[in-house]
Design a protein around this motif. Structure first.
Motif, mmCIF file in Angstrom:
data_model
loop_
_atom_site.group_PDB
_atom_site.id
_atom_site.type_symbol
_atom_site.label_atom_id
_atom_site.label_comp_id
_atom_site.label_asym_id
_atom_site.label_seq_id
_atom_site.Cartn_x
_atom_site.Cartn_y
_atom_site.Cartn_z
ATOM 1 N N LEU A 24 -21.765 14.558 58.437
ATOM 2 C CA LEU A 24 -20.691 13.584 58.652
ATOM 3 C C LEU A 24 -19.489 14.269 59.267
ATOM 4 O O LEU A 24 -19.031 15.310 58.788
ATOM 5 C CB LEU A 24 -20.281 12.952 57.319
ATOM 6 C CG LEU A 24 -21.313 12.049 56.651
ATOM 7 C CD1 LEU A 24 -20.914 11.748 55.227
ATOM 8 C CD2 LEU A 24 -21.463 10.751 57.424
ATOM 9 N N PHE A 62 -14.293 8.450 59.102
ATOM 10 C CA PHE A 62 -15.608 9.059 59.231
ATOM 11 C C PHE A 62 -16.432 8.424 60.334
ATOM 12 O O PHE A 62 -16.328 7.221 60.604
ATOM 13 C CB PHE A 62 -16.384 8.909 57.920
ATOM 14 C CG PHE A 62 -15.967 9.871 56.853
ATOM 15 C CD1 PHE A 62 -14.885 9.602 56.034
ATOM 16 C CD2 PHE A 62 -16.665 11.056 56.667
ATOM 17 C CE1 PHE A 62 -14.494 10.499 55.049
ATOM 18 C CE2 PHE A 62 -16.287 11.949 55.688
ATOM 19 C CZ PHE A 62 -15.201 11.676 54.872
ATOM 20 N N GLY A 63 -17.300 9.242 60.941
ATOM 21 C CA GLY A 63 -18.357 8.730 61.786
ATOM 22 C C GLY A 63 -19.494 8.209 60.929
ATOM 23 O O GLY A 63 -19.465 8.314 59.693
ATOM 24 N N GLU A 64 -20.516 7.666 61.589
ATOM 25 C CA GLU A 64 -21.624 7.049 60.855
ATOM 26 C C GLU A 64 -22.652 8.057 60.374
ATOM 27 O O GLU A 64 -23.566 7.696 59.637
ATOM 28 C CB GLU A 64 -22.281 5.984 61.719
ATOM 29 C CG GLU A 64 -21.360 4.795 61.951
ATOM 30 C CD GLU A 64 -22.105 3.595 62.486
ATOM 31 O OE1 GLU A 64 -21.788 2.464 62.046
ATOM 32 O OE2 GLU A 64 -22.993 3.769 63.324
ATOM 33 N N SER A 76 -8.466 13.048 60.919
ATOM 34 C CA SER A 76 -7.261 12.524 60.279
ATOM 35 C C SER A 76 -6.042 13.031 61.030
ATOM 36 O O SER A 76 -6.121 13.981 61.821
ATOM 37 C CB SER A 76 -7.177 12.943 58.809
ATOM 38 O OG SER A 76 -6.927 14.332 58.690
ATOM 39 N N PHE A 96 -13.143 17.397 60.857
ATOM 40 C CA PHE A 96 -13.899 18.011 59.769
ATOM 41 C C PHE A 96 -15.402 17.769 59.984
ATOM 42 O O PHE A 96 -15.793 16.718 60.480
ATOM 43 C CB PHE A 96 -13.508 17.376 58.431
ATOM 44 C CG PHE A 96 -12.031 17.404 58.126
ATOM 45 C CD1 PHE A 96 -11.175 16.430 58.646
ATOM 46 C CD2 PHE A 96 -11.503 18.378 57.313
ATOM 47 C CE1 PHE A 96 -9.824 16.448 58.367
ATOM 48 C CE2 PHE A 96 -10.146 18.405 57.021
ATOM 49 C CZ PHE A 96 -9.305 17.443 57.544
ATOM 50 N N GLU A 106 -5.531 9.638 54.943
ATOM 51 C CA GLU A 106 -6.851 9.034 55.062
ATOM 52 C C GLU A 106 -7.718 9.752 56.072
ATOM 53 O O GLU A 106 -7.266 10.094 57.166
ATOM 54 C CB GLU A 106 -6.700 7.571 55.480
ATOM 55 C CG GLU A 106 -8.024 6.840 55.663
ATOM 56 C CD GLU A 106 -7.837 5.403 56.092
ATOM 57 O OE1 GLU A 106 -6.677 4.955 56.228
ATOM 58 O OE2 GLU A 106 -8.851 4.719 56.309
ATOM 59 N N LEU A 107 -8.972 9.967 55.720
ATOM 60 C CA LEU A 107 -9.982 10.480 56.642
ATOM 61 C C LEU A 107 -10.767 9.309 57.226
ATOM 62 O O LEU A 107 -11.106 8.371 56.517
ATOM 63 C CB LEU A 107 -10.970 11.402 55.930
ATOM 64 C CG LEU A 107 -10.489 12.743 55.417
ATOM 65 C CD1 LEU A 107 -11.656 13.527 54.842
ATOM 66 C CD2 LEU A 107 -9.827 13.534 56.520
#
Lengths: 114, 113
Positions: free
Chosen positions: A90, A105-107, A94, A33, A102-103
């Protein structure tokens, strides 16, 4: 440690430039995403992908495109950057087999368009 | 997209409890989530609750779910400076399928030492 890695933390581009934001995940996730985050607006979904070479528009796809040539990599492309695309971007991934959805995420990549 | 509503800002003294509220729209959401975003970082899953539960406790965190009112809350007991962050609630609408989540606008929590 499982990871979603966004290649650039900070970018400064000029109006009209083509911008590539890269995201790589090492968890063998099918789903990926791209969101943008703006103060007071929260997270808004730009594009997502459930499989290689597959893409679907999210809530705000205008001005963006994406590429998913490999399972681990999902790229966001701004064909001609504009100042209203200044934002935090962002990437998340998943697994459809996850029991909780749950997803991860990158920073984030903070893009400034001048 | 679906609409998930959150208030925007909360300040709390260290050691006090903090409560963040959220309303969601889709009663078919299987899970409701709380994500935490620390300064300069991406979001991390903090906790979640299955839609057939009313309450979930996880150490200092208590999640309450009122399905009738589509209301979700997160209580943080003994709030610490490391809890300063933006907190997002999220739902997994049945119409979306396949792990696509709808996020609220986020609630910034500032813990005052």
């Amino acid at each position: 440690d499982v990871k979603v890695t966004q290649s650039s933390r900070y970018l400064v581009k000029r109006t009209g430039e083509k911008v590539f934001l890269e995201c790589v995940q090492d968890m063998d996730h099918e789903n990926m995403f791209w969101y943008r985050q703006d103060p007071g607006l929260g997270l808004r979904l730009i594009y997502f992908s459930y499989d290689v070479k597959m893409k679907e528009k999210g809530d705000i796809p205008e001005g963006y495109s994406v590429s998913r040539e490999k399972k681990e990599r999902f790229s966001l492309i701004l064909e001609s950057a504009s100042t209203n695309q200044t934002s935090m971007y962002l990437c998340a991934s998943s697994s459809p087999g996850s029991s909780t959805g749950e997803l991860f995420f990158g920073e984030g990549s903070r893009l400034t368009v001048l | 997209g679906e609409d998930v509503e959150q208030s925007l800002f909360l300040s709390v003294r260290e050691g006090d409890s903090s409560v963040i509220n959220c309303t969601y729209t889709d009663s078919s959401s299987t899970y409701l989530y709380w994500y935490k975003q620390e300064p300069g970082a991406g979001l991390q899953l903090l906790t979640y609750i299955f839609s057939n539960m009313d309450m979930k406790q996880d150490q200092r965190l208590t999640v309450l779910l009122n399905k009738k009112d589509k209301h979700l809350s997160l209580r943080i007991a003994d709030t610490q400076t490391g809890d300063s962050a933006i907190y997002f609630c999220a739902e997994s609408p049945g119409s979306y399928g396949n792990n696509r989540l709808a996020f609220g606008k986020g609630n910034q929590v500032v813990v005052i030492p």
